[in-house]
Design a protein around this motif. Structure first.
Motif, PDB file in Angstrom:
ATOM      1  N   ALA A 169       0.849  -1.187   0.000  1.00 41.75           N
ATOM      2  CA  ALA A 169       0.000   0.000   0.000  1.00 41.75           C
ATOM      3  C   ALA A 169       0.890   1.244   0.000  1.00 41.75           C
ATOM      4  N   VAL A 170       0.317   2.356  -0.417  1.00 29.64           N
ATOM      5  CA  VAL A 170       1.112   3.576  -0.570  1.00 29.64           C
ATOM      6  C   VAL A 170       1.320   4.300   0.764  1.00 29.64           C
ATOM      7  N   GLU A 171       0.648   3.859   1.828  1.00 24.28           N
ATOM      8  CA  GLU A 171       0.810   4.518   3.118  1.00 24.28           C
ATOM      9  C   GLU A 171       2.233   4.328   3.645  1.00 24.28           C
ATOM     10  N   LYS A 172       2.626   5.218   4.538  1.00 23.69           N
ATOM     11  CA  LYS A 172       3.967   5.161   5.102  1.00 23.69           C
ATOM     12  C   LYS A 172       4.128   3.940   5.996  1.00 23.69           C
ATOM     13  N   ILE A 173       5.174   3.165   5.749  1.00 20.80           N
ATOM     14  CA  ILE A 173       5.454   1.965   6.539  1.00 20.80           C
ATOM     15  C   ILE A 173       6.277   2.354   7.756  1.00 20.80           C
ATOM     16  N   SER A 174       5.803   1.940   8.927  1.00 20.59           N
ATOM     17  CA  SER A 174       6.521   2.222  10.161  1.00 20.59           C
ATOM     18  C   SER A 174       7.455   1.081  10.547  1.00 20.59           C
ATOM     19  N   SER A 175       7.040  -0.156  10.229  1.00 24.25           N
ATOM     20  CA  SER A 175       7.853  -1.317  10.600  1.00 24.25           C
ATOM     21  C   SER A 175       7.512  -2.480   9.681  1.00 24.25           C
ATOM     22  N   LEU A 176       8.516  -3.312   9.421  1.00 21.92           N
ATOM     23  CA  LEU A 176       8.317  -4.468   8.546  1.00 21.92           C
ATOM     24  C   LEU A 176       9.121  -5.638   9.090  1.00 21.92           C
ATOM     25  N   TYR A 177       8.511  -6.805   9.110  1.00 22.47           N
ATOM     26  CA  TYR A 177       9.196  -8.007   9.591  1.00 22.47           C
ATOM     27  C   TYR A 177       8.919  -9.157   8.615  1.00 22.47           C
ATOM     28  N   ILE A 178       9.978  -9.835   8.198  1.00 25.52           N
ATOM     29  CA  ILE A 178       9.845 -10.948   7.265  1.00 25.52           C
ATOM     30  C   ILE A 178      10.099 -12.244   8.007  1.00 25.52           C
ATOM     31  N   GLY A 179       9.043 -13.036   8.171  1.00 25.01           N
ATOM     32  CA  GLY A 179       9.163 -14.312   8.850  1.00 25.01           C
ATOM     33  C   GLY A 179       9.381 -15.452   7.875  1.00 25.01           C
ATOM     34  N   VAL A 180       9.187 -16.663   8.360  1.00 22.79           N
ATOM     35  CA  VAL A 180       9.395 -17.846   7.526  1.00 22.79           C
ATOM     36  C   VAL A 180       8.274 -18.015   6.517  1.00 22.79           C
ATOM     37  N   GLN A 181       7.024 -17.814   6.953  1.00 22.90           N
ATOM     38  CA  GLN A 181       5.874 -18.012   6.077  1.00 22.90           C
ATOM     39  C   GLN A 181       5.161 -16.709   5.719  1.00 22.90           C
ATOM     40  N   PHE A 182       5.281 -15.700   6.570  1.00 24.29           N
ATOM     41  CA  PHE A 182       4.517 -14.474   6.357  1.00 24.29           C
ATOM     42  C   PHE A 182       5.412 -13.240   6.463  1.00 24.29           C
ATOM     43  N   ILE A 183       4.931 -12.197   5.822  1.00 26.49           N
ATOM     44  CA  ILE A 183       5.519 -10.865   5.939  1.00 26.49           C
ATOM     45  C   ILE A 183       4.539 -10.019   6.741  1.00 26.49           C
ATOM     46  N   TYR A 184       5.029  -9.311   7.741  1.00 22.76           N
ATOM     47  CA  TYR A 184       4.172  -8.475   8.564  1.00 22.76           C
ATOM     48  C   TYR A 184       4.556  -7.012   8.333  1.00 22.76           C
ATOM     49  N   ILE A 185       3.541  -6.190   8.054  1.00 22.05           N
ATOM     50  CA  ILE A 185       3.780  -4.789   7.734  1.00 22.05           C
ATOM     51  C   ILE A 185       2.905  -3.924   8.630  1.00 22.05           C
ATOM     52  N   MET A 186       3.557  -3.029   9.366  1.00 21.79           N
ATOM     53  CA  MET A 186       2.844  -2.074  10.206  1.00 21.79           C
ATOM     54  C   MET A 186       2.976  -0.690   9.598  1.00 21.79           C
ATOM     55  N   GLU A 219       4.954   5.856  15.909  1.00 22.90           N
ATOM     56  CA  GLU A 219       6.021   4.946  15.499  1.00 22.90           C
ATOM     57  C   GLU A 219       5.761   3.505  15.948  1.00 22.90           C
ATOM     58  N   PRO A 220       4.632   2.915  15.561  1.00 22.90           N
ATOM     59  CA  PRO A 220       4.376   1.523  15.954  1.00 22.90           C
ATOM     60  C   PRO A 220       5.342   0.573  15.263  1.00 22.90           C
ATOM     61  N   HIS A 221       5.863  -0.383  16.011  1.00 22.09           N
ATOM     62  CA  HIS A 221       6.801  -1.370  15.495  1.00 22.09           C
ATOM     63  C   HIS A 221       6.314  -2.771  15.825  1.00 22.09           C
ATOM     64  N   ILE A 222       6.817  -3.747  15.072  1.00 28.18           N
ATOM     65  CA  ILE A 222       6.413  -5.139  15.273  1.00 28.18           C
ATOM     66  C   ILE A 222       7.641  -6.015  15.446  1.00 28.18           C
ATOM     67  N   TYR A 223       7.428  -7.106  16.163  1.00 31.99           N
ATOM     68  CA  TYR A 223       8.470  -8.108  16.358  1.00 31.99           C
ATOM     69  C   TYR A 223       7.804  -9.480  16.404  1.00 31.99           C
ATOM     70  N   ILE A 224       8.423 -10.453  15.736  1.00 36.78           N
ATOM     71  CA  ILE A 224       7.919 -11.826  15.750  1.00 36.78           C
ATOM     72  C   ILE A 224       8.935 -12.684  16.483  1.00 36.78           C
ATOM     73  N   ASP A 225       8.509 -13.361  17.549  1.00 33.06           N
ATOM     74  CA  ASP A 225       9.456 -14.168  18.313  1.00 33.06           C
ATOM     75  C   ASP A 225       9.567 -15.569  17.725  1.00 33.06           C
ATOM     76  N   GLN A 226      10.368 -16.428  18.380  1.00 29.50           N
ATOM     77  CA  GLN A 226      10.643 -17.764  17.856  1.00 29.50           C
ATOM     78  C   GLN A 226       9.426 -18.672  17.860  1.00 29.50           C
ATOM     79  N   ASN A 227       8.388 -18.290  18.598  1.00 26.33           N
ATOM     80  CA  ASN A 227       7.145 -19.060  18.610  1.00 26.33           C
ATOM     81  C   ASN A 227       6.122 -18.517  17.616  1.00 26.33           C
TER      82      ASN A 227
END
Length: 248
Positions: A169-186, A219-227
């Protein structure tokens, strides 16, 4: 014989008790303070990264530092080719050199020359990643190099040289995390999406309405842990959200 047996039982009980108690005693943890007194360029740290060679890179609000376990080597705009002194992110790029994100753009520390190079476009072009208007770049623990511009996210596997592009999307990205199966975008407006790396399917991850005002423009951010649990946090207020596979 009975006295000997009783003596052995008492000694065995003592040993087992002592071992049990020793396991409950936490090991001593040694801390060493590293600050400007020890040679750090600035005490406001933005990023820390240990490279494959064992060096610890520390990015601060004013200066980049390379620590060898004994002393710091400082890099500034005035003593190197860094585009800016404010360092926000450090990682190893596809060339195994150290990539540094500053407030004025990216710079690459070349281990062979010991110098910084601010022209990363030839490397992206060699990876078949469009180098124009790149906003952010990084590398995952799965040896995937990624970059995104205003409209797409590009992920290249360094193991099999495959590359895939995902629309954004064209909105400003605050945080991005690339996991094994999914990409998470905040996004900065507080919305959160997931993208399937396999099918490219985009889904919004619902966040309770009560928290949305606390996320928007904070400034919301995301984190994906090992679980594979999802954590959402902010820098500008005391908000921490957690979501796992079963509860919200």
């Amino acid at each position: 014989m009975k006295q000997l047996l009783l003596f052995l039982i008492c000694n065995l009980t003592f040993l087992l008790t002592a071992q049990g108690n020793s396991a409950e005693i936490p090991p001593a943890v040694m801390f060493k303070q590293l600050s400007t007194t020890e040679g750090l360029s600035n005490n406001s740290i933005r990023s820390i990264y240990r490279d494959k060679r064992g060096f610890l890179w520390v990015g601060t609000e004013s200066g980049l530092n390379k620590y060898d376990g004994y002393s710091f080597q400082q890099y500034y705009q005035n003593n190197s080719d860094l585009p800016d002194d404010a360092i926000s992110e450090i990682f190893e790029g596809p060339d195994d050199n150290v990539w540094i994100r500053t407030s004025s753009g990216y710079s690459i520390y070349n281990y062979k020359t010991g110098k910084f190079d601010n022209d990363y476009k030839p490397i992206l072009d060699g990876l078949q990643i469009p180098s124009k208007n790149i906003l952010r770049m990084g590398k995952t623990s799965k040896n995937e190099f990624w970059a995104y511009d205003y409209s797409k996210l590009y992920i290249r596997s360094m193991d099999n040289s495959s590359i895939k592009a995902y629309p954004l999307a064209v909105e400003k990205i605050s945080s991005l995390y690339i996991g094994v199966q999914f990409i998470y975008i905040m996004y900065s407006n507080g919305t959160l999406y997931s993208i399937s790396k396999q099918t490219s399917e985009v889904k919004e991850i619902a966040i309770p309405a009560i928290y949305r005002p606390l996320l928007e423009n904070h400034e919301p951010h995301i984190y994906i842990d090992q679980n594979e649990s999802l954590w959402v946090y902010t820098f500008q207020n005391s908000l921490l959200l957690h979501k796992n596979s079963f509860t919200q």
